[in-house]
Design an enzyme around this catalytic site. Sequence first.
Site, PDB file in Angstrom:
ATOM      1  N   CYS A 119     -15.061  11.351  -5.176  1.00 57.71           N
ATOM      2  CA  CYS A 119     -13.749  11.880  -5.177  1.00 57.71           C
ATOM      3  C   CYS A 119     -12.712  11.276  -6.077  1.00 57.71           C
ATOM      4  O   CYS A 119     -12.986  10.142  -6.122  1.00 57.71           O
ATOM      5  CB  CYS A 119     -13.206  11.878  -3.811  1.00 57.71           C
ATOM      6  SG  CYS A 119     -13.995  12.936  -2.505  1.00 57.71           S
ATOM      7  N   ASP A 120     -11.925  12.007  -6.614  1.00 59.19           N
ATOM      8  CA  ASP A 120     -11.022  11.372  -7.471  1.00 59.19           C
ATOM      9  C   ASP A 120      -9.553  12.042  -7.210  1.00 59.19           C
ATOM     10  O   ASP A 120      -9.684  13.441  -7.128  1.00 59.19           O
ATOM     11  CB  ASP A 120     -11.016  11.376  -8.725  1.00 59.19           C
ATOM     12  CG  ASP A 120     -10.261  10.348  -9.438  1.00 59.19           C
ATOM     13  OD1 ASP A 120     -10.112   9.186  -9.403  1.00 59.19           O
ATOM     14  OD2 ASP A 120      -9.385  11.013 -10.256  1.00 59.19           O
TER      15      ASP A 120
END
Lengths: 209, 209
Positions: free
Chosen positions: A78-79
């Site tokens: 995830c970012d």
Amino acid sequence: MTRFVLGSASQGRLGVLRQAGIDPEVVVSDVDEDALLASLDPELPPEAVVAKLANAKALSVAAALPQELLADCVVLGCDSMLYLDGRLSGKPGTPEAARRQWEQMAGTTGHLLTGHALLRLRDGVITHTEGDTGSTAVHFGRPSEAELTRYVDSGEPIHVAGAFTLDGLGGWFIDGIDGDPSNVIGVSLPLVQRLISRTGLSISEFWTR
Amino acid sequence: MTRFVLGSASQGRLGVLRQAGIDPEVVVSDVDEDALLASLDPELPPEAVVAKLANAKALSVAAALPQELLADCVVLGCDSMLYLDGRLSGKPGTPEAARRQWEQMAGTTGHLLTGHALLRLRDGVITHTEGDTGSTAVHFGRPSEAELTRYVDSGEPIHVAGAFTLDGLGGWFIDGIDGDPSNVIGVSLPLVQRLISRTGLSISEFWTR
């Protein structure tokens, strides 16, 4: 049993997953985010920027998995960044930058973007690559001068995307959101549920309660 | 130092406040909610129903406070219900009722209403009475038959307003919201921040970190 690997050191993401019944293995990626960001086409839409970073993290983690996880697991990368006034903001890094960010965004609306990349691995081979970016509108309140000083002094906003926490002291100063709240904290539960189902699994298989 | 009293046995509300830096005293009210509900004008708007219940809880708690809290405290009473298809729903109470509720609401939008009543006490006297109702639109997803069975079997939806949890397993099946997420869990942080400021205090005075 398929194992769930979270490719992130974020305590916020881990907290969201645990609250939602999943106790993931945590394996942290060694992606150089700044270098990757600098290498991207500056014309790339913001949703694609966080998607690329999420994908790089998931691949980095998959390449470093211990044998017992490689056999049968999913890896989630995830970012998260805040998109505000046509600009992507990551972690402010200093108290001064956190304060400037709040002075700019108080009373306005930004979009918290979280890129998600989900890999499924069987016997060491990636069998599925799924991904999507969640976007949640965040309506920022107007903390008083004293409240903002106290919030910045707490240290909380300094090391989080967009200089705010929905799941911490910052929650007092977020008037509302449009979209999924878990996406704001860094991992969207309904989005991950959909990605998981595309790999032929069901999210409830991972629940520990 | 002014103490913060939460007049509710809800673990969800306590969790929201703790995550946001407040460690309240918990004093549970002995209001007979069913009797109070039955006594209300059936034409009362739904926002007023939860406000009346919240107010009754706060007053009941204030009347039962130990001496050391009476000297200087705020008391928060809350009541949450789901407004869906022109009807208010509280806790389903049984697995069958929870399942029926989900079969009705999957793929639709409801409004989670939380009434808040905040009393300030000095030297045993109520000096301020503030209140407001928060409303958050909740867009329900569509869990598969197997996922719904697993969710109901977990027991989680049975004892919560509207048969869903945003801060638990239910988070996988909430596609998004419009409004304040803490209001959905049962205590709206930005709303309480405003009520507190109307009593001449600042929410950050109560933070423990």
